[in-house]
Design an enzyme around this catalytic site. Structure first.
Site, mmCIF file in Angstrom:
data_model
loop_
_atom_site.group_PDB
_atom_site.id
_atom_site.type_symbol
_atom_site.label_atom_id
_atom_site.label_comp_id
_atom_site.label_asym_id
_atom_site.label_seq_id
_atom_site.Cartn_x
_atom_site.Cartn_y
_atom_site.Cartn_z
ATOM 1 N N THR A 222 0.853 -1.192 0.000
ATOM 2 C CA THR A 222 0.000 0.000 0.000
ATOM 3 C C THR A 222 0.889 1.242 0.000
ATOM 4 O O THR A 222 0.698 2.161 -0.799
ATOM 5 C CB THR A 222 -0.902 -0.001 1.238
ATOM 6 O OG1 THR A 222 -1.641 -1.216 1.285
ATOM 7 C CG2 THR A 222 -1.869 1.174 1.212
ATOM 8 N N ALA A 241 0.588 -11.171 -0.060
ATOM 9 C CA ALA A 241 -0.193 -9.930 -0.068
ATOM 10 C C ALA A 241 0.677 -8.701 0.187
ATOM 11 O O ALA A 241 1.889 -8.792 0.404
ATOM 12 C CB ALA A 241 -1.312 -10.021 0.963
ATOM 13 N N HIS A 242 0.036 -7.548 0.200
ATOM 14 C CA HIS A 242 0.724 -6.272 0.309
ATOM 15 C C HIS A 242 1.439 -6.103 1.657
ATOM 16 O O HIS A 242 0.954 -6.509 2.696
ATOM 17 C CB HIS A 242 -0.238 -5.106 0.078
ATOM 18 C CG HIS A 242 -1.431 -5.091 0.989
ATOM 19 N ND1 HIS A 242 -2.139 -3.950 1.256
ATOM 20 C CD2 HIS A 242 -2.039 -6.065 1.690
ATOM 21 C CE1 HIS A 242 -3.136 -4.225 2.069
ATOM 22 N NE2 HIS A 242 -3.093 -5.507 2.348
ATOM 23 N N ASN A 243 2.631 -5.531 1.570
ATOM 24 C CA ASN A 243 3.456 -5.191 2.739
ATOM 25 C C ASN A 243 3.942 -6.397 3.529
ATOM 26 O O ASN A 243 4.404 -6.257 4.659
ATOM 27 C CB ASN A 243 2.712 -4.237 3.676
ATOM 28 C CG ASN A 243 2.519 -2.861 3.060
ATOM 29 O OD1 ASN A 243 1.465 -2.566 2.503
ATOM 30 N ND2 ASN A 243 3.542 -2.019 3.140
ATOM 31 N N SER A 261 0.830 -7.510 5.494
ATOM 32 C CA SER A 261 1.645 -6.974 6.589
ATOM 33 C C SER A 261 2.185 -8.026 7.547
ATOM 34 O O SER A 261 2.688 -7.680 8.620
ATOM 35 C CB SER A 261 0.861 -5.906 7.377
ATOM 36 O OG SER A 261 0.510 -4.838 6.526
#
Length: 344
Positions: A222, A241-243, A261
């Site tokens: 993100t 997934a993101h981060n 995350s």
């Protein structure tokens, strides 16, 4: 390609038993190999094939004691499996090295630079302001967005998609259909029940010596970066997934999903179909068994967990043993209840 046993032994730093000038031109399984092939023996259960194989040469352990005569020439090494893997790597490198030049049609954007001895397959696309290293192999229909950096000796097989601003290190392999840098799953719930898209403006960073399997997806952050550390190996059909941050030399098997995350430690092993929730941390050298659902952080290095929800591996095995007996235990409980009521 054809090599003598002596050339192969020199490469692997092994010792030869038999004719050092025998030539091999292919690789094969010890139980199936024919004349001209090179095989290896690392698993003891395959030893009987050593005495019947048609292979011209076999890589074996330097500690193996023969039970009878062997027709094939032997190359003795400390670790046959590792040596054979090394040989396969050299063989693959030689095959890739034969791919050079630029096939048409393909596209190279403005201010983009491609290093020496590269290969760009037909219908490949490289955006603007990209930096591509030496000896990079870009197979047909690969898409590389703007501002992407790719290090030396990296291979992108057919159909790989690399989104804008991604960074890929040296000696990486991205297999067919892998997608690097697609949007993270970011949507904000609204009062009316709808969802508002949260722009994903970060990127993905793959460090050196990383393998990404076919149709695996690694989402951009993100903000900041989704990071895969050096030496990590990712199987086919994995979703990151993101981060997310994945540590050094971690292995992730097929159909695993890691939510946003989360931080995966160094030297972790994630078996097939593992699911990991977001915003948790797995300590170094954590092993997660197949089909496990990990819902909380693992703080102790070297922990082995399994199950859904996942918990200590040995405790999980004991719990499964009890679970299998539940119908019998229920019958016993019902019998005890009936006996109690009869006595009353």
């Amino acid at each position: 390609m054809e090599f003598t046993v002596q050339q192969i032994a020199d490469l692997l730093q092994g010792t030869i038993e038999g004719d050092s000038q025998v030539k091999v031109n292919s690789l094969g399984k010890i139980e199936e190999a024919q004349a001209g092939a090179l095989a290896f023996l690392s698993n003891a259960k395959y030893e009987p094939y050593l005495y019947t194989t048609g292979a011209s040469a076999v890589i074996v352990s330097d500690k193996l004691e023969l039970k009878k005569a062997v027709a094939a020439t032997l190359i003795r090494v400390p670790d046959p499996y590792t040596s054979f893997s090394t040989l396969l790597s050299y063989y693959q490198t030689a095959l890739l090295a034969s791919k050079t030049g630029v096939e048409e049609p393909c596209f190279l954007g403005q201010n983009s630079q491609v290093g020496e001895n590269h290969y760009r397959g037909a219908f490949s696309y490289i955006g603007h302001n990209c930096t591509i290293g030496n000896n990079v192999r870009i197979f047909p229909q690969v898409y590389i967005g703007d501002n992407v950096t790719i290090g030396d000796n990296t291979t992108l097989f057919a159909g790989v998609k690399v989104y804008t601003n991604s960074v890929i290190g040296s000696n990486c392999t991205l297999h067919a259909g892998a997608v690097i840098g697609s949007d993270g799953f970011g949507f904000a719930p609204q009062q009316d029940g709808s969802y508002k898209t949260i722009p994903q403006i970060g990127n993905v960073v793959l460090e050196d010596d990383i393998s990404v399997g076919a149709n695996t997806t690694i989402d951009c952050a993100t903000m900041g970066s989704t990071i895969i550390r050096k030496g990590t190996k990712i199987d086919n059909l994995v979703q990151i997934a993101h981060n997310v941050e994945v540590g050094h030399h971690t292995v992730i098997a097929a159909q695993t999903g890691i939510s946003g995350s989360s931080k995966i430690g160094n030297y972790n092993v994630l078996a097939g179909q593992v699911g990991i929730v977001g915003h948790i941390t797995l300590a170094d050298r954590t092993t997660v068994g197949a089909q496990s659902g990990v819902g909380k952080s693992v703080k102790e290095p070297g922990t082995i967990i399994q199950g859904s929800p996942a918990f200590d591996y040995k405790q999980n095995l004991r719990a499964l043993a009890v679970f299998r007996k539940l119908p019998e235990l229920q019958r016993e409980l019902e019998s005890l209840r009936e006996g109690k009521f009869t006595e009353g």
